[in-house]
Scaffold this motif. Sequence first.
Motif, PDB file in Angstrom:
ATOM      1  N   ASP A 157      84.003  45.473  34.459  1.00 47.00           N
ATOM      2  CA  ASP A 157      84.093  46.730  34.331  1.00 47.00           C
ATOM      3  C   ASP A 157      83.179  47.107  32.971  1.00 47.00           C
ATOM      4  N   TRP A 158      83.148  46.292  32.120  1.00 48.15           N
ATOM      5  CA  TRP A 158      82.344  46.659  30.930  1.00 48.15           C
ATOM      6  C   TRP A 158      81.598  45.465  30.358  1.00 48.15           C
ATOM      7  N   CYS A 159      80.606  45.707  29.771  1.00 45.90           N
ATOM      8  CA  CYS A 159      79.692  44.524  29.190  1.00 45.90           C
ATOM      9  C   CYS A 159      79.516  44.691  27.754  1.00 45.90           C
ATOM     10  N   PHE A 160      79.723  43.675  26.734  1.00 39.45           N
ATOM     11  CA  PHE A 160      79.110  43.990  25.344  1.00 39.45           C
ATOM     12  C   PHE A 160      77.704  43.510  25.209  1.00 39.45           C
ATOM     13  N   VAL A 161      76.924  44.358  24.851  1.00 38.65           N
ATOM     14  CA  VAL A 161      75.501  44.136  24.823  1.00 38.65           C
ATOM     15  C   VAL A 161      74.943  43.842  23.521  1.00 38.65           C
ATOM     16  N   LEU A 162      73.995  42.727  23.248  1.00 36.24           N
ATOM     17  CA  LEU A 162      73.218  42.731  22.078  1.00 36.24           C
ATOM     18  C   LEU A 162      71.883  43.544  22.253  1.00 36.24           C
ATOM     19  N   ALA A 163      71.428  44.590  21.607  1.00 40.21           N
ATOM     20  CA  ALA A 163      70.056  45.214  21.999  1.00 40.21           C
ATOM     21  C   ALA A 163      69.707  45.820  20.483  1.00 40.21           C
ATOM     22  N   ARG A 164      68.295  45.778  20.533  1.00 38.07           N
ATOM     23  CA  ARG A 164      67.561  46.030  19.645  1.00 38.07           C
ATOM     24  C   ARG A 164      67.564  47.380  19.381  1.00 38.07           C
ATOM     25  N   THR A 165      68.039  48.082  18.194  1.00 37.63           N
ATOM     26  CA  THR A 165      67.981  49.617  18.054  1.00 37.63           C
ATOM     27  C   THR A 165      67.012  49.990  16.969  1.00 37.63           C
ATOM     28  N   GLU A 166      66.288  48.855  16.323  1.00 38.25           N
ATOM     29  CA  GLU A 166      65.056  49.386  15.402  1.00 38.25           C
ATOM     30  C   GLU A 166      63.845  48.917  15.894  1.00 38.25           C
ATOM     31  N   PRO A 167      62.943  49.646  16.426  1.00 30.61           N
ATOM     32  CA  PRO A 167      61.771  49.102  17.231  1.00 30.61           C
ATOM     33  C   PRO A 167      61.043  48.146  16.695  1.00 30.61           C
TER      34      PRO A 167
END
Length: 383
Positions: A157-167
Amino acid sequence: MDFGFTAEDEAFRAEVRAWFSEHREGAQDRRAWERTLGKAGWIGLGWSEGGYGNRVATLTQQVVWAEEYARSGAPARSGHIGEKLLAPTLLAHGSQGQKARFLPAIAVGEELWCQGYSEPGAGSDLAGVRTKAERASDGTYRITGQKIWTSLAHEADWCFVLARTEPESRRHHGLSFLLVPMDQPGRIEVRPIRQMTGTSDFNEVFFDGAHAHAEHLVGDEGAGWKVAMSLLGFERGVSTLAQQVGFAQELGSVVRAAVRSGAVADPVVRERLVRQWAELRVMRWNALRTLGSSGDPGAPSAAKLLWGGWHQRLGELAMQVRGAEASVGPREWAPSSPYELDAAQQLFLFSRADTIYGGSDQVQRTIIAERVLGLPREPKGVV
C-alpha cells in the motif's frame, strides 16, 4: 553459551505454540494472515514507545516469537517490511504525527509496505541514487525515477523511498526519505521481475510524478542518508535468529536426502554436512552475542557475509546429494507460471542471489575494511 531463557520466556513460548497450533491452518491468504496476526496482538512486539504495538515483550520473548514462527510452518510474512524496517525507523526518526498515522495500521496488519532503495545504476551502491523528488508549489513532492528489486511492491500500500531532493548534490548528500502511497494510477507502475525460480517476488517500480505529502518526509530534507542507514541497521537482529531456524530445517532436509540417496557414504559429503552444521551453530552464537547491541558498524556486515555464503553453499550441497536427478526439471511448464521445482532445486536457484541482495559481499567487506579496520577508503566514481 547459555542465552538464558527464563521460566517466563518458556511460558510465553508455550503460549505462542498453542496459538499457532490453533490458527496456522487458515493462513492461506497472506494479507488476511497479517490481519489475523494483528488482531491477536502479534505484530509490533517490543514497540514500547507510545503504545503503538500490540504487546509488551522483552528482547528474549521477541526471539522466542521469531523462532516459533519459523518452526510453525506459517507462510512468509508480507508485513515484515513495515513491521521490522519502517516501524523502528519511525520510532527513531519520525514525527509524532507520522507515528500516530502509520504505526497503528502496521500493528493491525492493514497496511503493507515496500522499500524503494535500489536502482538499476545504484544497487549495492545506494549513495548513487538518481530518483528525484522536487518540491511543488503546493508543498508536496513530485517523484520521478525508477527503483528495482523492490520486494512485494505488487502487494504494498505504501513505499518508503530514498530520493534526491537537491538536484546538484552528489553521493549521500541531498537525499531525503519519503513515505509514498502506491495507489497512484498513471504515476506509479509496478512490473514483476521473473526470477530463476519462476516466481516474481521482486519488481521494478517506475515513478512518473508520483506525489508524496510534505508531512511524510521522515527527518530533515536532505538528511535522508542518516535515516536510510539507520533503517538498514534494523534489517538484521531478532529476525536473523528466525532465519537460522529456517536454515536448520533446510539443512535437516539435505541430511535426510543424503541418507536416502546414499551420498552420506562419501566422506567428502559427510565433511561438508558436518561443516554446514558447525557453521550454523557459530552463526547462532554470534547472533546471540550481538543481539541488542549497537555501535558496532562491522557486526551486521559480518553476519551478512556469514549467512549469505553459508546458504549458498547449502544450495550447492543440496544438489550434490541428490545426484543426477537434481538437474532434471519439470517436463512441462507454462511461461506465465512458476516452475515446478522440488525443494532442493528451489533452494539452489534462490540461494544464488544470497551474496548479492541485502548488500553484496563486496560492499560488506568494504564496510568492514573502512569502518572497522580503518583501511584507506575505496575510491568512488563521480555520480
